[in-house]
Design a protein around this motif. Structure first.
Motif, short mmCIF file in Angstrom:
data_model
loop_
_atom_site.label_atom_id
_atom_site.label_comp_id
_atom_site.label_asym_id
_atom_site.label_seq_id
_atom_site.Cartn_x
_atom_site.Cartn_y
_atom_site.Cartn_z
N LEU A 23 -0.02 -2.48 14.55
CA LEU A 23 1.04 -3.43 14.88
C LEU A 23 1.70 -3.88 13.59
CD1 LEU A 23 -0.88 -3.69 17.51
CD2 LEU A 23 0.43 -5.75 17.84
N TYR A 24 3.00 -4.10 13.68
CA TYR A 24 3.78 -4.47 12.50
C TYR A 24 4.44 -5.82 12.73
CZ TYR A 24 3.14 0.50 11.85
OH TYR A 24 2.56 1.74 11.73
N PHE A 25 4.00 -6.84 11.98
CA PHE A 25 4.65 -8.15 12.05
C PHE A 25 5.84 -8.12 11.11
CE2 PHE A 25 0.35 -9.12 13.44
CZ PHE A 25 0.60 -9.92 14.56
N GLU A 26 6.95 -8.69 11.58
CA GLU A 26 8.20 -8.61 10.80
C GLU A 26 8.37 -9.81 9.87
OE1 GLU A 26 11.80 -7.85 13.17
OE2 GLU A 26 10.46 -7.22 14.77
N ASP A 27 9.17 -9.60 8.85
CA ASP A 27 9.61 -10.65 7.93
C ASP A 27 8.43 -11.35 7.26
OD1 ASP A 27 11.61 -11.87 6.60
OD2 ASP A 27 12.27 -13.16 8.25
N MET A 28 7.56 -10.55 6.70
CA MET A 28 6.29 -11.07 6.18
C MET A 28 6.16 -11.01 4.66
SD MET A 28 4.20 -12.41 8.22
CE MET A 28 4.27 -12.83 9.94
N GLU A 88 12.90 -3.61 8.76
CA GLU A 88 13.57 -3.89 10.03
C GLU A 88 13.27 -2.76 10.98
OE1 GLU A 88 16.74 -6.22 10.74
OE2 GLU A 88 17.62 -6.02 8.74
N PRO A 89 12.72 -3.05 12.17
CA PRO A 89 12.30 -1.96 13.07
C PRO A 89 13.45 -1.07 13.48
CG PRO A 89 12.19 -4.11 14.16
CD PRO A 89 12.48 -4.38 12.73
#
Ligand SMILES: Cc1ncc(COP(=O)(O)O)c(C=O)c1O
Length: 388
Positions: A340-345, A294-295
């Motif tokens: 870049l960070y994609f969430e919930d992956m 979670e960012p």
């Protein structure tokens, strides 16, 4: 320093989900399985809470038995005869069959092999839709999933010890309450005959707005009325919700009616649900990222197009024109080398990756503490070659 692309699974977040699932299982008095189709990274098993696994194929069943342990359950729309033999040889604890023809085959093979240890159940279709999207609705018209009540007429249920009903997709407890009412309305007269009921997956139990109290109360009430029935839930997503990131590096920025960022991660190869479902994943940038799923509040979260200073399209490196993660806006255009960070992956990603175009599969990484990473698996040419 992590190599990219990489799936980073945050074990601290897994433990948070595990604690919530354990509380539900214990208070409701049900058994919680892990649906391997959503997430099946053996190295993460010690951080999850489950009393067993549910598989959708012989390979998943074997993975469950060999690498996860606990009770093993399996369901598929249809199993071949070699599949059935293999499941029996694996010694799985529960199999759920999807038709009376499948049941007849199972009985014949089991009799041939003298196999009696696997509990046999049937998947039922309560003909009650909760889903809005037909491809995720097992009760949609012409669905092949589950046996409708009408097909039970005149059938011999000898040896059937349980029922299974999977009817939800990322849904809250109210959807389960209505599904259970539909099940009881259609199949209530058969419930005294069975010993277990598997209420499938799709229960988004660990989501912030999920009504866990309602789920627990509903299951407790069911168990009071049917004390002879052992209840199972088999969520996949709920185990790994908000517990993983997909980390990519910007390879290039091209211009076509606005900046188009080309990443080393591919939507088509690495997160196919983005295209199939479809949905637009949340994404952020953070130079001080310590691996948290979670960012942090200081992270630079991408906005919807038009929300921040500049609109940017994020894309993958493959030949597919539609290899696009989505349209976003940022305060500045991401530059070559930025991460870049994609969430919930964690969910439905590494289980669905492919090597289209020969693109390398992402590294699989566990975050065991802030800034502490364990690279569990890297992939190379041999992984690509061995599938062809
Ligand atoms: C039979 C069955 N069980 C469990 C699941 C897991 O569902 P989820 O990951 O949405 O919780 C699915 C998902 O499609 C399913 O089809």
């Amino acid at each position: 320093m992590l190599n990219t692309p990489a799936f980073v699974v945050d074990t601290l977040a897994l433990k948070r989900n595990a604690a919530l699932l354990q509380e539900v299982a214990e208070r409701a008095g049900v058994r919680m399985l892990l649906a391997l189709k959503a997430f099946s990274m053996p190295a993460a098993a010690p951080y999850l809470y489950y009393s067993g696994t549910c598989a959708s194929s012989v390979h998943e069943a074997r993975l469950g038995v060999e690498s996860f342990g606990g009770e093993s359950h399996a369901f598929a729309a249809a199993f071949s005869e070699p599949d059935m033999r293999a499941l029996m040889q694996l010694g799985i604890h529960h199999v759920t069959l999807n038709s009376f023809d499948q049941l007849a085959r199972w009985r014949r093979i089991a009799a041939e092999l003298g196999h009696t240890s696997t509990q046999v159940g049937l998947r039922i279709n309560p003909e009650h839709s909760e889903g809005q999207v037909p491809i995720y609705d097992p009760c949609a018209p012409k669905s092949r999933l589950g046996i409708r009540r009408v097909a039970f007429e005149g059938q011999d249920l000898t040896g059937i010890s349980g029922f299974h009903c999977h009817n939800l997709c990322e849904q809250n407890a109210d959807c389960f309450v209505r599904t259970l009412a539909a099940i009881e309305a259609k199949f209530g007269d058969l419930l005294p005959q069975i010993q277990w009921f598997n209420f499938g997956g799709g229960h988004h139990i660990t989501r912030e707005d999920y009504d866990r109290e309602l789920l627990i109360a509903t299951l407790q009430d069911f168990r009071r009325r049917y004390p002879h029935i052992t209840c199972y839930l088999e969520p996949g997503e709920a185990h790994v919700l908000k517990a993983g990131s997909f980390v990519c590096t910007v390879l290039d920025v091209v211009e076509n009616d606005g900046p188009i960022v080309v990443l080393d991660g591919s939507a088509a190869c690495h997160t196919p649900d983005v295209i199939e479902m479809p949905y637009t994943p949340r994404v952020f940038m953070d130079e001080a990222w310590s691996g948290e799923a979670e960012p942090r509040s200081a992270a630079l979260r991408a906005g919807e197009p038009g929300e921040r200073k500049v609109d940017v399209r994020l894309t993958g490196p493959s030949c597919l024109a539609g290899d696009v993660f989505g349209d976003y806006s940022f305060d500045r255009v991401p530059q070559i080398g930025d991460r870049l960070y994609f969430e919930d992956m964690a969910l439905y990603t590494m289980v669905k990756t492919n090597t289209f175009n020969g693109i390398r599969l992402p590294d699989l990484v566990l975050r065991t503490a802030p800034n502490t990473f364990e690279t569990v698996r890297t992939f190379g040419y041999d992984d690509f070659r061995s599938r062809l």
